[in-house]
Write an enzyme that holds these catalytic residues in place. Sequence first.
Site, PDB file in Angstrom:
ATOM      1  N   ASP A 181      -0.553   4.365   0.804  1.00  3.89           N
ATOM      2  CA  ASP A 181      -1.065   5.383   1.725  1.00  3.89           C
ATOM      3  C   ASP A 181      -0.353   5.218   3.060  1.00  3.89           C
ATOM      4  O   ASP A 181       0.277   4.193   3.323  1.00  3.89           O
ATOM      5  CB  ASP A 181      -2.586   5.245   1.923  1.00  3.89           C
ATOM      6  CG  ASP A 181      -2.992   3.900   2.524  1.00  3.89           C
ATOM      7  OD1 ASP A 181      -2.412   2.877   2.117  1.00  3.89           O
ATOM      8  OD2 ASP A 181      -3.871   3.882   3.415  1.00  3.89           O
ATOM      9  N   HIS A 223       3.236   3.716  12.396  1.00  2.54           N
ATOM     10  CA  HIS A 223       2.073   4.404  12.980  1.00  2.54           C
ATOM     11  C   HIS A 223       2.478   5.356  14.112  1.00  2.54           C
ATOM     12  O   HIS A 223       1.613   6.008  14.705  1.00  2.54           O
ATOM     13  CB  HIS A 223       1.028   3.421  13.525  1.00  2.54           C
ATOM     14  CG  HIS A 223       0.356   2.603  12.469  1.00  2.54           C
ATOM     15  ND1 HIS A 223      -0.908   2.106  12.588  1.00  2.54           N
ATOM     16  CD2 HIS A 223       0.780   2.208  11.248  1.00  2.54           C
ATOM     17  CE1 HIS A 223      -1.241   1.428  11.510  1.00  2.54           C
ATOM     18  NE2 HIS A 223      -0.209   1.476  10.681  1.00  2.54           N
ATOM     19  N   ASP A 258       6.299   1.506   6.582  1.00  2.00           N
ATOM     20  CA  ASP A 258       4.891   1.084   6.409  1.00  2.00           C
ATOM     21  C   ASP A 258       4.205   2.012   5.410  1.00  2.00           C
ATOM     22  O   ASP A 258       3.634   3.005   5.783  1.00  2.00           O
ATOM     23  CB  ASP A 258       4.200   1.132   7.780  1.00  2.00           C
ATOM     24  CG  ASP A 258       2.754   0.692   7.729  1.00  2.00           C
ATOM     25  OD1 ASP A 258       2.335   0.112   6.715  1.00  2.00           O
ATOM     26  OD2 ASP A 258       2.027   0.947   8.711  1.00  2.00           O
ATOM     27  N   GLU A 300      -5.263   1.305   2.534  1.00  2.00           N
ATOM     28  CA  GLU A 300      -5.066   0.220   3.510  1.00  2.00           C
ATOM     29  C   GLU A 300      -5.205   0.712   4.937  1.00  2.00           C
ATOM     30  O   GLU A 300      -5.750   0.029   5.802  1.00  2.00           O
ATOM     31  CB  GLU A 300      -3.686  -0.423   3.296  1.00  2.00           C
ATOM     32  CG  GLU A 300      -3.533  -1.770   3.990  1.00  2.00           C
ATOM     33  CD  GLU A 300      -3.027  -1.694   5.425  1.00  2.00           C
ATOM     34  OE1 GLU A 300      -3.075  -2.708   6.122  1.00  2.00           O
ATOM     35  OE2 GLU A 300      -2.585  -0.608   5.864  1.00  2.00           O
ATOM     36  N   GLU A 301      -4.692   1.918   5.190  1.00  2.00           N
ATOM     37  CA  GLU A 301      -4.736   2.431   6.567  1.00  2.00           C
ATOM     38  C   GLU A 301      -6.138   2.902   6.952  1.00  2.00           C
ATOM     39  O   GLU A 301      -6.350   3.355   8.074  1.00  2.00           O
ATOM     40  CB  GLU A 301      -3.733   3.586   6.742  1.00  2.00           C
ATOM     41  CG  GLU A 301      -2.287   3.222   6.468  1.00  2.00           C
ATOM     42  CD  GLU A 301      -1.674   2.283   7.517  1.00  2.00           C
ATOM     43  OE1 GLU A 301      -2.406   1.745   8.355  1.00  2.00           O
ATOM     44  OE2 GLU A 301      -0.446   2.084   7.460  1.00  2.00           O
ATOM     45  N   HIS A 313       0.826  -1.212   0.000  1.00  2.00           N
ATOM     46  CA  HIS A 313       0.000   0.000   0.000  1.00  2.00           C
ATOM     47  C   HIS A 313       0.861   1.263   0.000  1.00  2.00           C
ATOM     48  O   HIS A 313       1.959   1.266   0.560  1.00  2.00           O
ATOM     49  CB  HIS A 313      -1.010   0.004   1.153  1.00  2.00           C
ATOM     50  CG  HIS A 313      -0.402   0.036   2.527  1.00  2.00           C
ATOM     51  ND1 HIS A 313      -0.192   1.214   3.211  1.00  2.00           N
ATOM     52  CD2 HIS A 313       0.016  -0.951   3.340  1.00  2.00           C
ATOM     53  CE1 HIS A 313       0.313   0.939   4.406  1.00  2.00           C
ATOM     54  NE2 HIS A 313       0.455  -0.369   4.511  1.00  2.00           N
ATOM     55  N   ASP A 356       4.608  -6.100   4.386  1.00  2.00           N
ATOM     56  CA  ASP A 356       3.948  -4.961   5.046  1.00  2.00           C
ATOM     57  C   ASP A 356       3.835  -5.210   6.544  1.00  2.00           C
ATOM     58  O   ASP A 356       2.811  -4.922   7.150  1.00  2.00           O
ATOM     59  CB  ASP A 356       2.550  -4.766   4.419  1.00  2.00           C
ATOM     60  CG  ASP A 356       1.811  -3.575   5.004  1.00  2.00           C
ATOM     61  OD1 ASP A 356       2.479  -2.683   5.537  1.00  2.00           O
ATOM     62  OD2 ASP A 356       0.568  -3.556   4.926  1.00  2.00           O
TER      63      ASP A 356
HETATM   64  C1  LIG Z   1       0.190  -4.300   9.293  1.00  2.17           C
HETATM   65  C2  LIG Z   1      -0.037  -3.117   8.358  1.00  2.17           C
HETATM   66  N1  LIG Z   1       1.213  -2.540   8.023  1.00  2.17           N
HETATM   67  C3  LIG Z   1      -0.896  -2.082   9.044  1.00  2.17           C
HETATM   68  O1  LIG Z   1      -0.366  -1.171   9.617  1.00  2.17           O
HETATM   69  N2  LIG Z   1      -2.219  -2.235   8.962  1.00  2.17           N
HETATM   70  C4  LIG Z   1      -3.133  -1.363   9.625  1.00  2.17           C
HETATM   71  C5  LIG Z   1      -4.464  -1.454   8.952  1.00  2.17           C
HETATM   72  C6  LIG Z   1      -5.471  -0.504   9.485  1.00  2.17           C
HETATM   73  C7  LIG Z   1      -6.743  -0.755   9.709  1.00  2.17           C
HETATM   74  N3  LIG Z   1      -7.297   0.396  10.162  1.00  2.17           N
HETATM   75  C8  LIG Z   1      -6.392   1.291  10.207  1.00  2.17           C
HETATM   76  N4  LIG Z   1      -5.257   0.738   9.777  1.00  2.17           N
HETATM   77  C9  LIG Z   1      -3.251  -1.738  11.077  1.00  2.17           C
HETATM   78  O2  LIG Z   1      -3.008  -2.890  11.443  1.00  2.17           O
HETATM   79  O3  LIG Z   1      -3.598  -0.842  11.894  1.00  2.17           O
HETATM   80 ZN   LIG Z   2       0.002   0.707   8.766  1.00  5.13          ZN
HETATM   81 ZN   LIG Z   3       1.061  -1.316   6.245  1.00  9.59          ZN
END
Ligand SMILES: C[C@H](N)C(=O)N[C@@H](Cc1c[nH]cn1)C(=O)O
Ligand SMILES: [Zn+2]
Ligand SMILES: [Zn+2]
Length: 477
Positions: A100, A447, A132, A166-167, A98, A197
């Site tokens: 974003d 994050h 990420d 994705e986020e 992803h 990822d």
């Molecule tokens: C594991 C991946 N890199 C990631 O960070 N996914 C996010 C997906 C998400 C869902 N809502 C907001 N973000 C996560 O696991 O938080």
């Molecule tokens: Zn993420």
């Molecule tokens: Zn990710």
Amino acid sequence: MAAPKEFLDFVDTKADFFIQRLSDAVAIKSVSGDPQYRSKVIEMSHWIKDQFSAVGVETVHRDLGKQTVEGKELQLPPAVLGRLGNDPGKKTVLVYGHFDVQPANRSDGWDTEPFELTVKENGQLIGRGSSDDKGPVLGWLNILQYHHEQKKELPVNFRCCFEGMEESGSEGLDALVERESKPGGWFEGVDCVCISDNYWLNTRTPVITYGLRGLTYFKLIVEGPARDLHSGVFGRMVHEPMTDLIALMSKLVDVKGNILIPDVDNMVSIADDKERELYERLDYSIADVESAIGSSTTLSSDKVEVAMGRMRMPSLSLHGIEGAFYGTGAKTVIPAKVIGKFSIRLVPPQTPDNINPLVEKYINEEFAKLGSKNKCKLEFEHGGKPWVGDISHWNYEAAQRATRAVYGKEPDMTREGGSIPVTLTFAESLGVNVLLLPMGRGDDGAHSTNEKLDRSNFIEGTKLLGTYLYEIAAIAK
Ligand SMILES: C[C@H](N)C(=O)N[C@@H](Cc1c[nH]cn1)C(=O)O
Ligand SMILES: [Zn+2]
Ligand SMILES: [Zn+2]
């Protein structure tokens, strides 16, 4: 079949160029969760498409339609699909990533500008999305650049699917994947899927990941007065929305991490000794967690309990309160409307479908107990199901061989605590094996503030992903 030495040398030689390209990617503020940056996410999808086209990949944009945010329609960023090679004698590998990113502001506590990649002397590449997931997506690009420039055939047929939401719940992507998995679709003939990822458990040992937690994300809205009030004039006269909200949020999870919503925690089986042994064997310690989080605040001093907390147990986290006073100073306000944000990470057999009704029922009951005259509403924001893959498949064998070749180490086999909602959709729609082969380390701060990717992880990670493709070809022979 080991990856050719020329490929590995090429990656070393081009390292500075690759880092400059990562810097260009990080500079595009592709924050999917904030409508003001939507044009930047769309710009990023064009950037990705152009970059992959430039190394010989046939690329297309796929429109994912619109989403409604606070009553307004917003264009979703198009997904980028790519393909290169159609040799029936080769395996066809689909990679997903992803482009974003999570929001980031210097004022959150970043030491540098989040959208300017800072290259530190110790090799850390600091910037939002470095780990990420822009770094890993560019890892695939680096591999393709070698084959394109050096006029070398890829050892596999390559397919890619990159998204910009994705986020924020991967809106529209499941339907696209289901469509493209049908005969005649873009993903026809795919033999396996690889996603880069997620992260190693520590800073030393590479991992291969065979599971992800699912997610269900909620907004809890409490409102009463028509406008914000002066606490000196109205305090102890009215039901305060924030007081109600805090009361409700405090009943979701206890300080030990136990989820207080009936039947959520006990939907999950208890690990037996054989399963605990798997977590015992991981190269993972309490010290690793402490160094990644920068404090000594783990819920337990037992490494197995802590590892299982991330990998095979559900968790409920309280994320924030919109509408609450949070600035400097001492504003004596009674906020009229507050929105609590919380989410639950899910493990099998939990899904948003079987968990959401439990959450709704509990919130309604607990709100009724407060006897408040305010209004309370629970909204489901987005979610995804958990996934667990089959590690006995040749796809995993190829990733293990590649890890040994590049890092000279046996990888840890992990389940990830985070969520990638589309993973299960790939597994189910295509009916093929899926694995995660991460690039970044456990202390990358995805994050979080000061997110980074180590230069060595970017460069060796590119070699790892490339070597994995060669190992697939070797197994297929
Ligand atoms: C594991 C991946 N890199 C990631 O960070 N996914 C996010 C997906 C998400 C869902 N809502 C907001 N973000 C996560 O696991 O938080
Ligand atoms: Zn993420
Ligand atoms: Zn990710």
